[in-house]
Design an enzyme around this catalytic site. Structure first.
Site, mmCIF file in Angstrom:
data_model
loop_
_atom_site.group_PDB
_atom_site.id
_atom_site.type_symbol
_atom_site.label_atom_id
_atom_site.label_comp_id
_atom_site.label_asym_id
_atom_site.label_seq_id
_atom_site.Cartn_x
_atom_site.Cartn_y
_atom_site.Cartn_z
ATOM 1 N N LYS A 233 0.846 -1.201 0.000
ATOM 2 C CA LYS A 233 0.000 0.000 0.000
ATOM 3 C C LYS A 233 0.878 1.246 0.000
ATOM 4 C CE LYS A 233 -3.314 2.597 2.891
ATOM 5 N NZ LYS A 233 -4.276 2.542 4.029
ATOM 6 N N LYS A 245 -10.244 12.772 8.091
ATOM 7 C CA LYS A 245 -9.808 12.344 9.420
ATOM 8 C C LYS A 245 -9.729 13.567 10.339
ATOM 9 C CE LYS A 245 -6.717 8.504 8.091
ATOM 10 N NZ LYS A 245 -7.358 7.382 8.784
ATOM 11 N N GLU A 317 -9.539 3.713 1.901
ATOM 12 C CA GLU A 317 -9.006 3.838 0.544
ATOM 13 C C GLU A 317 -7.954 2.779 0.228
ATOM 14 O OE1 GLU A 317 -7.780 5.392 3.094
ATOM 15 O OE2 GLU A 317 -5.660 4.944 2.796
ATOM 16 N N ARG A 319 -7.761 -0.458 0.813
ATOM 17 C CA ARG A 319 -8.260 -1.698 0.211
ATOM 18 C C ARG A 319 -8.687 -1.477 -1.236
ATOM 19 N NH1 ARG A 319 -12.539 -2.394 4.887
ATOM 20 N NH2 ARG A 319 -11.001 -1.045 5.854
HETATM 21 N N1 BES Z 1 -4.449 4.301 6.840
HETATM 22 C C1 BES Z 1 -5.623 4.032 7.581
HETATM 23 C C2 BES Z 1 -5.418 2.976 8.638
HETATM 24 C C3 BES Z 1 -4.580 3.334 9.819
HETATM 25 C C4 BES Z 1 -4.992 4.294 10.716
HETATM 26 C C5 BES Z 1 -3.431 2.616 10.065
HETATM 27 C C6 BES Z 1 -4.225 4.568 11.814
HETATM 28 C C7 BES Z 1 -2.683 2.882 11.153
HETATM 29 C C8 BES Z 1 -3.078 3.866 12.026
HETATM 30 C C9 BES Z 1 -6.722 3.524 6.666
HETATM 31 O O1 BES Z 1 -6.729 4.033 5.393
HETATM 32 C C10 BES Z 1 -8.003 3.884 7.302
HETATM 33 O O2 BES Z 1 -8.248 5.044 7.463
HETATM 34 N N2 BES Z 1 -8.779 2.887 7.686
HETATM 35 C C11 BES Z 1 -10.027 3.101 8.342
HETATM 36 C C12 BES Z 1 -11.019 2.150 7.748
HETATM 37 C C13 BES Z 1 -12.449 2.415 8.140
HETATM 38 C C14 BES Z 1 -12.915 3.733 7.573
HETATM 39 C C15 BES Z 1 -13.297 1.280 7.640
HETATM 40 C C16 BES Z 1 -9.830 2.844 9.812
HETATM 41 O O3 BES Z 1 -9.096 1.929 10.194
HETATM 42 O O4 BES Z 1 -10.397 3.593 10.604
HETATM 43 ZN ZN ZN Z 2 -4.928 4.675 4.652
HETATM 44 MN MN MN Z 3 -7.782 5.856 5.247
#
Ligand code: BES
Ligand code: ZN
Ligand code: MN
Length: 465
Positions: A233, A245, A317, A319
């Site tokens: 990724k 965010k 995003e 996935r």
């Molecule tokens: N990059 C983030 C995941 C992440 C967040 C990894 C903090 C490590 C630390 C990813 O793109 C994301 O925002 N995932 C969301 C998914 C949700 C919206 C289904 C998440 O984990 O909150």
């Molecule tokens: Zn992300």
């Molecule tokens: Mn994200």
């Protein structure tokens, strides 16, 4: 950029003597009287990480005593030499030949090189370190290559998004490829649409043109042997998109290309060691940005594979971009397919920053990897591809949902989503954190590799090399 390396052997090297807590008494009995007395006066008991420098009558360092602790302490901490090296004065050091039985010279020598890692790209002054002569019995070049790969991973993650956007990530891949005679091909911007990578384009299109434009970076190396494809990724910054965010969650999102960094580190290890395999690395490199062209919650996207996806959260995003890359990877059916991604916050909640959670349906691979993780001091933890949760990624109006409502088992549902794009291939997925929260031995606060060394050690067994 400096590279990690051992010092050349020299008469002037200062000897480091290591003892466990249990054997400390016998250990001190073998030391010269003055050293023993000094150790006793100083309360040196061989506790984990204890470090005592002994001076010559002239005031030079005569030797260093290091505590390797009790068995219980060794379970709690790793990389004792790194812990010590960070406190030693600059100079050249040499491990004494006699070491406690459980002391792994390879891991400890690697740890020492890690203690020298600093992200000093933006610092105006550099610091000099304690240097270690490669210990007897340690393959100097092999350990230096592992360390160089980890330094690369850390540099890539630590570099802020302004200087590590999609184009800069592409350049990093090209630099690595040049070193090893690998080839790189990149599909850039609008070409993603003509070449049928709609999800990569959709996620990345709001970030602008040229340097920040979305792309799929492909590196190939090796001409014979089993085929291994690594997908990482490469979200160079994750604002969350229109599902923005909050500030506290966005702060660290320069590390959202940590999966790409880790697969590049692993590729570097593989190429340095010249493992007899055919390697393909795929990195969808994008920025999840906010602007007019941004994709929206509620949009339904059609993926490369043909599966449709309802976007329930633009912050899921990773996935999406991985789905198109995995679909491409699957088309030529590699013997082993591995993805690494900073995919979910849920993975971090489940296992914390120190463990790399991984998924596989292959029991043998799970066992091999878990064993290699211990050997390499690169801890991993297996998570389940729990098929009954498949229904959670199936929404009402499309084939798949990128962000299941309820949010339970977020790392598992993300892994199941990815698995949908891999057919029946032998597939392993890592949902890593890629960041060390505080200074620890061999792992300063900041970007960190997770699982790459364990994988590197497991590959010969998994692919019968
Ligand atoms: N990059 C983030 C995941 C992440 C967040 C990894 C903090 C490590 C630390 C990813 O793109 C994301 O925002 N995932 C969301 C998914 C949700 C919206 C289904 C998440 O984990 O909150
Ligand atoms: Zn992300
Ligand atoms: Mn994200």
């Amino acid at each position: 950029m400096p590279t990690p390396s051992f010092a050349l052997p020299t008469e002037a090297a200062i000897a480091i003597h290591v003892t466990t807590a249990d054997q400390c008494k016998e250990f001190l009995a073998d030391q010269p009287d003055a050293v023993r007395t000094w150790a006793q006066v100083q309360g040196f008991s061989g506790g984990w990480g204890q470090c005592l420098t002994v001076s010559t009558p002239e005031g030079n360092i005569d030797r260093v005593l290091v505590g390797f602790g009790t068995a219980a302490q060794r379970k709690r901490q790793r990389f004792v030499l790194a812990a010590v090296a960070e406190t030693l004065p600059a100079g050249t050091y040499n491990l004494s030949e006699r070491m406690p039985a459980s002391f792994d010279k390879n891991i400890e020598a690697y740890g020492w090189l890690m203690s020298q890692y600093r992200f000093d790209r933006y610092k105006s002054s550099a610091q000099s370190d304690a240097q270690l002569v490669a210990p007897v019995g340690v393959d100097r070049t092999a350990i230096e290559a592992l360390a160089a790969a980890e330094w690369l991973i850390r540099d890539l993650i630590n570099t802020p998004a302004e200087d590590m956007g999609p184009a800069a990530l592409q350049e990093a891949v090209e630099r690595l490829a040049n070193t090893h005679d690998a080839s790189v091909k990149t599909i850039l911007g609008e070409d993603l649409l003509t070449e049928n990578f709609p999800l990569i384009h959709t996620v990345g299109r709001a970030a602008g043109d040229e340097d920040r434009a979305p792309r799929l970076i492909e590196m190939r190396w090796g001409s014979a042997g089993p085929t291994l494809t690594l997908v990482g990724k490469g979200v160079c910054f994750d604002t969350g998109g229109l599902n923005l965010k909050p500030g506290g969650s966005m702060g660290l999102m320069k590390k959202d290309m940590g999966g790409a960094a880790n697969v590049l580190g692993l590729a570097s290890m593989i190429m340095s060691a010249k493992l007899p395999l055919r390697l393909r690395v795929l990195i969808p490199a994008v920025e999840n940005a906010v602007s007019g062209p941004a994709f929206r919650p509620g949009d339904v996207l059609t993926s490369r594979k043909g599966l449709t996806i309802e976007v329930n959260n633009t912050d899921a995003e990773g996935r999406l971009v991985l789905a198109d890359a995995l679909a491409l990877a699957t088309e030529d059916r590699p013997d082993l397919l591995i993805s690494m991604a900073t995919l979910t916050g849920a993975a971090r909640v489940a296992v914390g920053a120190d463990l790399a959670p991984f998924y596989t349906d292959n029991e043998g691979d799970a066992a091999t990897l878990s064993q290699s993780a211990i050997t390499m001091a690169d801890p991993v933890w297996r998570m389940p591809f729990h098929t009954p949760y498949e229904s959670q990624i199936e929404p009402a109006i499309a084939d798949l949902d990128n962000a299941p409502s309820g949010g339970l088992a977020g790392s598992i549902t993300a892994a199941l989503f990815l698995r949908r794009f891999t057919d029946d291939l032998r597939y392993m997925h890592f949902d890593i954190y890629g960041w060390n929260q505080s200074n620890q031995p061999a792992r300063r606060k900041g970007g960190v590799g997770q699982g790459a060394r364990a994988l590197f050690a497991a590959l010969p067994n998994m692919l019968k090399l």
